[in-house]
Write an enzyme that holds these catalytic residues in place. Structure first.
Site, PDB file in Angstrom:
ATOM      1  N   GLY A  31      33.775  59.547  23.011  1.00 54.42           N
ATOM      2  CA  GLY A  31      34.803  58.941  23.847  1.00 54.42           C
ATOM      3  C   GLY A  31      34.615  57.449  24.041  1.00 54.42           C
ATOM      4  O   GLY A  31      33.868  56.793  23.320  1.00 54.42           O
ATOM      5  N   HIS A  34      37.518  53.192  20.577  1.00 56.65           N
ATOM      6  CA  HIS A  34      37.825  51.841  20.104  1.00 56.65           C
ATOM      7  C   HIS A  34      38.364  51.945  18.678  1.00 56.65           C
ATOM      8  O   HIS A  34      38.490  53.064  18.137  1.00 56.65           O
ATOM      9  CB  HIS A  34      36.590  50.937  20.199  1.00 56.65           C
ATOM     10  N   HIS A  37      36.641  54.265  16.100  1.00 58.20           N
ATOM     11  CA  HIS A  37      37.027  55.680  16.186  1.00 58.20           C
ATOM     12  C   HIS A  37      38.416  55.879  15.575  1.00 58.20           C
ATOM     13  O   HIS A  37      38.662  56.849  14.858  1.00 58.20           O
ATOM     14  CB  HIS A  37      37.083  56.135  17.654  1.00 58.20           C
ATOM     15  N   GLN A  61      21.311  64.684  23.025  1.00 62.47           N
ATOM     16  CA  GLN A  61      20.901  63.597  22.142  1.00 62.47           C
ATOM     17  C   GLN A  61      20.438  62.357  22.908  1.00 62.47           C
ATOM     18  O   GLN A  61      20.188  61.317  22.308  1.00 62.47           O
ATOM     19  CB  GLN A  61      22.006  63.254  21.145  1.00 62.47           C
ATOM     20  N   GLY A 150      31.265  57.423  10.938  1.00 61.93           N
ATOM     21  CA  GLY A 150      31.247  55.984  10.687  1.00 61.93           C
ATOM     22  C   GLY A 150      29.921  55.531  10.093  1.00 61.93           C
ATOM     23  O   GLY A 150      28.852  56.019  10.479  1.00 61.93           O
ATOM     24  N   LYS A 152      28.542  52.847  10.718  1.00 66.30           N
ATOM     25  CA  LYS A 152      27.740  52.158  11.732  1.00 66.30           C
ATOM     26  C   LYS A 152      26.523  53.004  12.106  1.00 66.30           C
ATOM     27  O   LYS A 152      25.430  52.494  12.282  1.00 66.30           O
ATOM     28  CB  LYS A 152      28.558  51.862  12.985  1.00 66.30           C
ATOM     29  N   SER A 188      31.391  49.114  19.257  1.00 65.85           N
ATOM     30  CA  SER A 188      30.593  50.198  19.831  1.00 65.85           C
ATOM     31  C   SER A 188      31.017  50.370  21.279  1.00 65.85           C
ATOM     32  O   SER A 188      31.325  49.384  21.963  1.00 65.85           O
ATOM     33  CB  SER A 188      29.098  49.829  19.790  1.00 65.85           C
TER      34      SER A 188
HETATM   35  P1  AMP Z   1      30.411  57.626  19.066  1.00 60.54           P
HETATM   36  O1  AMP Z   1      31.559  57.898  19.972  1.00 60.54           O
HETATM   37  O2  AMP Z   1      29.787  56.299  19.264  1.00 60.54           O
HETATM   38  O3  AMP Z   1      29.428  58.769  19.005  1.00 60.54           O
HETATM   39  O4  AMP Z   1      31.036  57.558  17.595  1.00 60.54           O
HETATM   40  C1  AMP Z   1      31.852  58.576  17.076  1.00 60.54           C
HETATM   41  C2  AMP Z   1      32.075  58.328  15.612  1.00 60.54           C
HETATM   42  O5  AMP Z   1      32.684  57.049  15.444  1.00 60.54           O
HETATM   43  C3  AMP Z   1      30.768  58.284  14.797  1.00 60.54           C
HETATM   44  O6  AMP Z   1      30.980  58.890  13.536  1.00 60.54           O
HETATM   45  C4  AMP Z   1      30.502  56.826  14.678  1.00 60.54           C
HETATM   46  O7  AMP Z   1      29.723  56.482  13.539  1.00 60.54           O
HETATM   47  C5  AMP Z   1      31.915  56.287  14.528  1.00 60.54           C
HETATM   48  N1  AMP Z   1      31.942  54.868  14.887  1.00 60.54           N
HETATM   49  C6  AMP Z   1      31.465  54.282  16.012  1.00 60.54           C
HETATM   50  N2  AMP Z   1      31.602  52.945  15.955  1.00 60.54           N
HETATM   51  C7  AMP Z   1      32.185  52.672  14.757  1.00 60.54           C
HETATM   52  C8  AMP Z   1      32.588  51.477  14.085  1.00 60.54           C
HETATM   53  N3  AMP Z   1      32.419  50.283  14.642  1.00 60.54           N
HETATM   54  N4  AMP Z   1      33.156  51.586  12.871  1.00 60.54           N
HETATM   55  C9  AMP Z   1      33.331  52.806  12.288  1.00 60.54           C
HETATM   56  N5  AMP Z   1      32.966  53.972  12.856  1.00 60.54           N
HETATM   57  C10 AMP Z   1      32.409  53.903  14.076  1.00 60.54           C
END
Ligand code: AMP
Length: 287
Positions: A31, A34, A37, A61, A150, A152, A188
């Site tokens: 969640g 951005h 996502h 985690q 992602g 990242k 992020s």
């Molecule tokens: P998170 O909500 O941070 O756990 O991210 C959810 C998904 O979005 C994961 O697969 C991340 O790698 C991807 N993600 C987060 N930030 C980015 C970004 N800047 N560019 C591409 N994918 C992203």
């Protein structure tokens, strides 16, 4: 767009989707959405009939001293953004739905083995065991044809891809490029923690990786030298950052490389701005 919080309801709805022959694309997130996502959602939208986005801040985690309690959350905003991006179903389960009886009741875990020993896995013991386990649960609940991650979070994407391969899960894992701010900072959810000074210096992360990438493209194959380039540039551009690690690892096994780079590799870093931990990486391709 439908918002679902119960696993039972999700399964019912998705069973009907599968029966009608429609394909499911899945984007798991924590969640505070951005554009990173939303890029994953866009790819899912193009390739699948139905897009499921999950929002779940997975307690398994986070380490005891990490930011689980203060992790940014704004469900109303997330729902608006998901709807605008044409997500069909937002799955936002409670802890009780994901871990019935609590985390202490979780007996069987997915162990990523040596893939979790380097990079973020070394600094965050148990992190990737929590990630792999929750992703396995979500995969069995959603049973998508394709799932989107992602670059990242490169180590996470590699571990999930390997989990799917090793456990024979019938899911295609897609890893999409990192979406960045104009100055290079990887988007992020944690970027909101940064004060102005930190935010200014945070552009130094990608700039430092790019310095090393340029040296690599010019023929530098010594991993120590590339790490030194990153560290020196970080010191210049992001002096308030505390370095957690700068490492070069094999792109498939994630084994650290200290000498010559012979195959494809990943140059990755994690730094702290105060309490805020940011990560970034570039791929070093030998061919
Ligand atoms: P998170 O909500 O941070 O756990 O991210 C959810 C998904 O979005 C994961 O697969 C991340 O790698 C991807 N993600 C987060 N930030 C980015 C970004 N800047 N560019 C591409 N994918 C992203």
């Amino acid at each position: 767009m439908q918002e679902i919080t119960r696993v039972e309801q999700l399964k019912q709805v998705l069973d009907e989707v599968r029966c009608s022959g429609r394909s499911i694309g899945f984007v798991p997130t924590m969640g505070y959405l951005h554009q990173g996502h939303l890029a994953l959602v866009g790819a899912a939208r193009e390739e699948s009939d139905l897009v499921v986005l999950s929002i779940y801040v997975n307690p398994a985690q986070f380490g005891a001293d990490e930011d689980l309690d203060r992790y940014p959350r704004d469900q109303a905003r997330d729902l608006r953004m998901a709807e605008a991006a044409s997500v069909d179903i937002v799955f936002a389960p409670t802890d009780e739905e994901m871990y019935p009886g609590g985390l202490k009741n979780q007996c069987v875990w997915v162990d990523p083995g040596t893939l979790a020993e380097s990079l973020c896995g070394a600094s965050r013991p148990g992190h990737f065991r929590g990630v792999a386990t929750v992703v396995a649960k979500l995969f069995s609940m959603v049973a998508p044809q394709r799932a989107y991650f992602g670059q990242k979070d490169a180590q996470q994407a590699i571990i999930v891809s390997r989990m799917v391969r090793d456990l024979g899960m019938p899911i295609e894992v897609r890893t999409l490029p990192t979406v960045r701010e104009p100055d290079g900072l990887a988007l992020s959810s944690r970027n909101v923690y940064l004060c102005d000074e930190e935010r200014g210096q945070a552009a130094g992360l990608k700039a430092s990786l790019d310095r090393a990438l340029a040296a690599f493209r010019d023929g530098e194959r010594d991993a120590r030298s590339l790490k030194g380039t990153v560290l020196a540039h970080l010191l210049e551009t992001a002096p308030v950052a505390g370095v957690d690690y700068v490492d070069v690892v094999d792109l498939e096994t994630l084994t650290p490389i200290d000498g010559q780079i012979e195959g494809d590799a990943l140059l990755a870093l994690a730094v702290y701005f105060g309490q805020t931990r940011l990560i970034d990486n570039v791929v070093l391709r030998t061919v």
